[in-house]
Scaffold this active site. Sequence first.
Site, PDB file in Angstrom:
ATOM      1  N   ARG A  44     -34.724 -64.664  83.241  1.00 30.14           N
ATOM      2  CA  ARG A  44     -33.909 -63.746  82.439  1.00 30.14           C
ATOM      3  C   ARG A  44     -33.220 -62.739  83.360  1.00 30.14           C
ATOM      4  O   ARG A  44     -32.041 -62.430  83.203  1.00 30.14           O
ATOM      5  CB  ARG A  44     -34.776 -63.031  81.386  1.00 30.14           C
ATOM      6  CG  ARG A  44     -35.284 -63.955  80.279  1.00 30.14           C
ATOM      7  CD  ARG A  44     -35.890 -63.193  79.118  1.00 30.14           C
ATOM      8  NE  ARG A  44     -37.151 -62.545  79.436  1.00 30.14           N
ATOM      9  CZ  ARG A  44     -38.361 -63.095  79.297  1.00 30.14           C
ATOM     10  NH1 ARG A  44     -38.472 -64.332  78.834  1.00 30.14           N
ATOM     11  NH2 ARG A  44     -39.455 -62.416  79.587  1.00 30.14           N
ATOM     12  N   LYS A 133     -27.953 -48.419  71.501  1.00 26.34           N
ATOM     13  CA  LYS A 133     -27.489 -49.254  70.377  1.00 26.34           C
ATOM     14  C   LYS A 133     -28.569 -49.415  69.315  1.00 26.34           C
ATOM     15  O   LYS A 133     -29.754 -49.535  69.640  1.00 26.34           O
ATOM     16  CB  LYS A 133     -27.098 -50.632  70.893  1.00 26.34           C
ATOM     17  CG  LYS A 133     -26.595 -51.549  69.791  1.00 26.34           C
ATOM     18  CD  LYS A 133     -26.382 -52.962  70.275  1.00 26.34           C
ATOM     19  CE  LYS A 133     -27.376 -53.883  69.596  1.00 26.34           C
ATOM     20  NZ  LYS A 133     -27.106 -55.306  69.884  1.00 26.34           N
ATOM     21  N   LYS A 216     -19.607 -50.035  66.162  1.00 24.65           N
ATOM     22  CA  LYS A 216     -19.578 -51.465  66.534  1.00 24.65           C
ATOM     23  C   LYS A 216     -19.645 -52.307  65.263  1.00 24.65           C
ATOM     24  O   LYS A 216     -20.726 -52.653  64.784  1.00 24.65           O
ATOM     25  CB  LYS A 216     -20.761 -51.770  67.469  1.00 24.65           C
ATOM     26  CG  LYS A 216     -20.920 -53.230  67.839  1.00 24.65           C
ATOM     27  CD  LYS A 216     -21.815 -53.428  69.039  1.00 24.65           C
ATOM     28  CE  LYS A 216     -22.097 -54.885  69.268  1.00 24.65           C
ATOM     29  NZ  LYS A 216     -22.667 -55.170  70.579  1.00 24.65           N
TER      30      LYS A 216
HETATM   31  P1  13P Z   1     -22.585 -60.901  69.616  1.00 21.19           P
HETATM   32  O1  13P Z   1     -21.281 -60.468  70.240  1.00 21.19           O
HETATM   33  O2  13P Z   1     -23.141 -62.152  70.201  1.00 21.19           O
HETATM   34  O3  13P Z   1     -22.538 -60.884  68.121  1.00 21.19           O
HETATM   35  O4  13P Z   1     -23.647 -59.805  70.051  1.00 21.19           O
HETATM   36  C1  13P Z   1     -23.303 -58.477  69.965  1.00 21.19           C
HETATM   37  C2  13P Z   1     -24.504 -57.679  69.673  1.00 21.19           C
HETATM   38  O5  13P Z   1     -24.807 -56.770  70.408  1.00 21.19           O
HETATM   39  C3  13P Z   1     -25.296 -57.983  68.466  1.00 21.19           C
HETATM   40  O6  13P Z   1     -26.156 -56.944  68.184  1.00 21.19           O
END
Ligand code: 13P
Length: 336
Positions: A44, A133, A216
């Site tokens: 990873r 996030k 987002k």
């Molecule tokens: P994806 O762009 O693969 O949807 O992932 C973004 C993300 O941070 C999901 O929480």
Amino acid sequence: MSELNKIALKILSDGKGILAADESTATMTKRLDAVKVQSNEQNRLLFRKTLFTSESMKSCIGGVILYDETIKQKSETKSIPEIIINNGAIPGIKVDTGAKPLAGSTEEKITEGLDGLRERLKVYYKLGARFTKWRGVYSISKKNPSSLCIHSNAHALARYSSLVQECGMVPIVEPELLMDGNHSAALCFDKTSEIIKKCFEELIIHNVDLKGVILKPNMILDGNSSESKITNEEVADLTLKCLKDSVPQEVPGIAFLSGGQTELEATENLNFINKKNNTKFIMTYSYGRALQQSALKHWSKNIQDIKGTQEIFNHRARMCTLAAKGEWSKELEKKN
Ligand code: 13P
């Protein structure tokens, strides 16, 4: 300009976007299983470090979202946050602990992670994180998302945002309406608008500084099993209308998730959004799969091929950055 606003703008300006490399160990294991690479700590790290040391980091990537395991890892003498900072980007961290079944609803989810969050944030700040996030997740059907799900996730996102700002970091507020289903883009528009409006209503109640927040969201799309598909231009029009009507003016920028779109779809849709952007918001990307998919596929064939993997990632990041400026084209996609 507040410190938080400066961080947000540094991450999002000049066509830069966010690399979402914060897959939980379970999700990363799924991704690695799919390409037949063993999911262990070392692999990873190797894949992620390959991306973080790519040339495009300096010109394209403003921020990298990390998972708890990665932010604590080292490569030789340098920590992963140091490597990211040295390559011109800001380290961020996913701080929710995942979506769990929502009591009072049969099929919906609530994102958890508020208990002990203030203490965890202090640790992440010391490790170098300057943004965070939290993802709320909503399924779509005629009756979902329910008002219970919309309200409780917005409340959690607001409590999280307030704690993050108290600790000197920028919260990414991620309410993701899933693509799964045969619903229309019109329904996606209505539900996404309702979800985002509720999030900001709660953020304001919790005294969150909106200039220090990054939204987002998902783009407005037809369900992935729907027979009809709206055009890229319609995606852009509906997405812009939704955000213009639902997001307060103070918010500096919006960084879309890719949500299961292909790399090309996610790039092309972002390009149209920026070509037509009639808002004052920066519109860029915070992609996971749409930045990593091809690079991961290539890497899985020979995990020592750092250079080849980086070339593929660089191309994708450059295409996304062109799209974030509305300058992407099919010709440029092919040329590189
Ligand atoms: P994806 O762009 O693969 O949807 O992932 C973004 C993300 O941070 C999901 O929480």
